[in-house]
Motif scaffolding. Structure first.
Motif, mmCIF file in Angstrom:
data_model
loop_
_atom_site.group_PDB
_atom_site.id
_atom_site.type_symbol
_atom_site.label_atom_id
_atom_site.label_comp_id
_atom_site.label_asym_id
_atom_site.label_seq_id
_atom_site.Cartn_x
_atom_site.Cartn_y
_atom_site.Cartn_z
ATOM 1 N N ALA A 100 0.825 -1.205 0.000
ATOM 2 C CA ALA A 100 0.000 0.000 0.000
ATOM 3 C C ALA A 100 0.861 1.257 0.000
ATOM 4 C CB ALA A 100 -0.934 -0.002 1.203
ATOM 5 N N ALA A 101 1.934 1.253 0.776
ATOM 6 C CA ALA A 101 2.822 2.413 0.818
ATOM 7 C C ALA A 101 3.521 2.614 -0.515
ATOM 8 C CB ALA A 101 3.847 2.247 1.934
ATOM 9 N N LEU A 102 3.944 1.531 -1.140
ATOM 10 C CA LEU A 102 4.600 1.611 -2.444
ATOM 11 C C LEU A 102 3.667 2.230 -3.476
ATOM 12 C CD1 LEU A 102 6.778 0.853 -4.552
ATOM 13 C CD2 LEU A 102 5.696 -1.410 -4.677
ATOM 14 N N TRP A 103 2.439 1.782 -3.519
ATOM 15 C CA TRP A 103 1.504 2.303 -4.515
ATOM 16 C C TRP A 103 1.057 3.720 -4.179
ATOM 17 C CZ3 TRP A 103 -0.732 -0.064 -9.016
ATOM 18 C CH2 TRP A 103 -0.062 -1.239 -9.384
ATOM 19 N N ALA A 104 1.109 4.084 -2.907
ATOM 20 C CA ALA A 104 0.869 5.486 -2.544
ATOM 21 C C ALA A 104 1.994 6.365 -3.090
ATOM 22 C CB ALA A 104 0.759 5.630 -1.030
ATOM 23 N N LEU A 105 3.222 5.860 -3.053
ATOM 24 C CA LEU A 105 4.346 6.587 -3.650
ATOM 25 C C LEU A 105 4.137 6.727 -5.157
ATOM 26 C CD1 LEU A 105 7.182 7.857 -3.631
ATOM 27 C CD2 LEU A 105 8.107 5.518 -3.808
ATOM 28 N N ALA A 106 3.726 5.652 -5.810
ATOM 29 C CA ALA A 106 3.462 5.715 -7.251
ATOM 30 C C ALA A 106 2.387 6.751 -7.560
ATOM 31 C CB ALA A 106 3.036 4.342 -7.764
ATOM 32 N N GLU A 107 1.359 6.804 -6.724
ATOM 33 C CA GLU A 107 0.293 7.794 -6.913
ATOM 34 C C GLU A 107 0.835 9.209 -6.755
ATOM 35 O OE1 GLU A 107 -4.272 8.253 -5.385
ATOM 36 O OE2 GLU A 107 -2.757 7.902 -3.859
ATOM 37 N N ARG A 108 1.697 9.429 -5.769
ATOM 38 C CA ARG A 108 2.277 10.752 -5.555
ATOM 39 C C ARG A 108 3.136 11.174 -6.745
ATOM 40 N NH1 ARG A 108 3.597 13.750 -0.975
ATOM 41 N NH2 ARG A 108 1.811 12.670 -0.053
ATOM 42 N N LEU A 109 3.937 10.253 -7.255
ATOM 43 C CA LEU A 109 4.773 10.564 -8.414
ATOM 44 C C LEU A 109 3.912 10.833 -9.646
ATOM 45 C CD1 LEU A 109 7.588 7.894 -7.937
ATOM 46 C CD2 LEU A 109 7.711 10.339 -7.402
ATOM 47 N N THR A 110 2.824 10.101 -9.778
ATOM 48 C CA THR A 110 1.909 10.324 -10.893
ATOM 49 C C THR A 110 1.304 11.718 -10.822
ATOM 50 O OG1 THR A 110 1.374 7.970 -10.987
ATOM 51 C CG2 THR A 110 -0.176 9.480 -12.037
ATOM 52 N N LYS A 111 0.899 12.135 -9.643
ATOM 53 C CA LYS A 111 0.348 13.490 -9.475
ATOM 54 C C LYS A 111 1.398 14.539 -9.802
ATOM 55 C CE LYS A 111 -2.213 16.430 -6.269
ATOM 56 N NZ LYS A 111 -1.484 17.647 -6.662
ATOM 57 N N LEU A 112 2.631 14.283 -9.405
ATOM 58 C CA LEU A 112 3.715 15.222 -9.716
ATOM 59 C C LEU A 112 3.859 15.376 -11.226
ATOM 60 C CD1 LEU A 112 7.203 15.178 -7.978
ATOM 61 C CD2 LEU A 112 6.973 15.623 -10.412
ATOM 62 N N LEU A 113 3.824 14.267 -11.944
ATOM 63 C CA LEU A 113 3.931 14.329 -13.398
ATOM 64 C C LEU A 113 2.739 15.048 -14.013
ATOM 65 C CD1 LEU A 113 5.180 10.711 -14.233
ATOM 66 C CD2 LEU A 113 6.533 12.796 -14.145
ATOM 67 N N ARG B 66 7.729 -4.848 -10.376
ATOM 68 C CA ARG B 66 8.904 -5.519 -9.818
ATOM 69 C C ARG B 66 9.030 -5.235 -8.318
ATOM 70 N NH1 ARG B 66 11.990 -3.811 -13.300
ATOM 71 N NH2 ARG B 66 12.861 -2.004 -12.229
ATOM 72 N N LEU B 67 8.841 -3.991 -7.931
ATOM 73 C CA LEU B 67 8.906 -3.640 -6.514
ATOM 74 C C LEU B 67 7.753 -4.274 -5.732
ATOM 75 C CD1 LEU B 67 9.907 0.100 -6.939
ATOM 76 C CD2 LEU B 67 11.266 -1.626 -5.742
ATOM 77 N N SER B 68 6.661 -4.577 -6.432
ATOM 78 C CA SER B 68 5.514 -5.233 -5.800
ATOM 79 C C SER B 68 5.691 -6.742 -5.711
ATOM 80 C CB SER B 68 4.230 -4.921 -6.584
ATOM 81 O OG SER B 68 3.978 -3.532 -6.619
ATOM 82 N N GLY B 69 6.839 -7.231 -6.179
ATOM 83 C CA GLY B 69 7.132 -8.652 -6.051
ATOM 84 C C GLY B 69 6.833 -9.472 -7.275
ATOM 85 N N GLY B 70 6.652 -8.825 -8.426
ATOM 86 C CA GLY B 70 6.326 -9.566 -9.634
ATOM 87 C C GLY B 70 7.052 -9.029 -10.841
ATOM 88 N N ALA B 71 6.432 -9.165 -11.995
ATOM 89 C CA ALA B 71 7.030 -8.725 -13.249
ATOM 90 C C ALA B 71 5.904 -8.416 -14.229
ATOM 91 C CB ALA B 71 7.957 -9.806 -13.806
#
Length: 210
Positions: free
Chosen positions: A32-45, A127-132
């Protein structure tokens, strides 16, 4: 696309309860924290009007991810997302790769670079979520960042043209399989959402893996 943040164009997220249930309970806080980071970076973009300003903000996040890995106790206080990441990712490296992938998208100058950067962001996040095999999800994500309809349509097409990863490549990570298939279905409809069929697709994959 200007309304990319709207519900109709929102990219499938692992934090959706229908997907998160497939993540082992002990891994859910970190995911959940990882995907929250992805969401924050997406908003930045999405909010970046000048690439240089966006790069400055991404550089700050890159520094924070380096600190998170090497000396998490020194992270600035008062940023809820950093506190969340510190609790579950402190002392672990690798999150800077997501920042790098976001920067590649920020700086992409043509269709080929946008396609590669969007796919790369999805690959890094999966990958960071444990997959590919996060490329198809990434292409849908990238389509949602486009201001022009033609550019978005091209990324939808790129997602559709990409072969479906075999289910075996998601062994042990049904949540990412759900996201890949869900993203592909949305891309195939050019971003149109069909909530009932999406619900049934998620239920079928959750129960039967296909």
């Amino acid at each position: 696309m200007e309304d990319a943040a709207s519900e109709n164009l929102r990219c499938p997220d692992i934090r959706d309860p229908r997907v998160m249930v497939a993540v082992p309970r002990e891994r859910r806080p970190a995911i959940a924290a990882l995907w929250a980071l992805a969401e924050r970076l997406t908003k930045l973009l999405r909010d970046a009007r000048e690439p240089m300003i966006g790069q400055i903000k991404l550089a700050w996040w890159r520094d924070m991810m380096a600190m998170l890995a090497s000396d998490p106790a020194m992270l600035p206080k008062g940023e809820p997302l950093l506190a969340e990441l510190q609790a579950v990712w402190g002392g672990r490296s690798g999150l800077d790769a997501l920042v790098d992938a976001a920067e590649a998208m920020l700086l992409a100058e043509n269709e080929t670079e946008q396609r590669d950067a969007a796919a790369g962001f999805g690959e890094a996040l999966f990958r960071l979520s444990g997959g590919a095999d996060g490329a198809r999800w990434g292409l849908l994500w990238g389509a949602g960042l486009q201001q022009g309809e033609a550019e978005a349509r091209q990324l939808f097409t790129d997602a559709c043209d990409r072969p479906a990863p075999p289910r075996a490549s998601f062994r042990g990570n049904k949540a990412l399989l759900m996201l890949d298939r869900w993203a592909a279905a949305i891309a195939a409809r050019g971003g149109e959402r069909r909530w009932r069929s999406e619900e049934l697709r998620l239920l079928r994959i959750g129960l039967f893996g296909r």
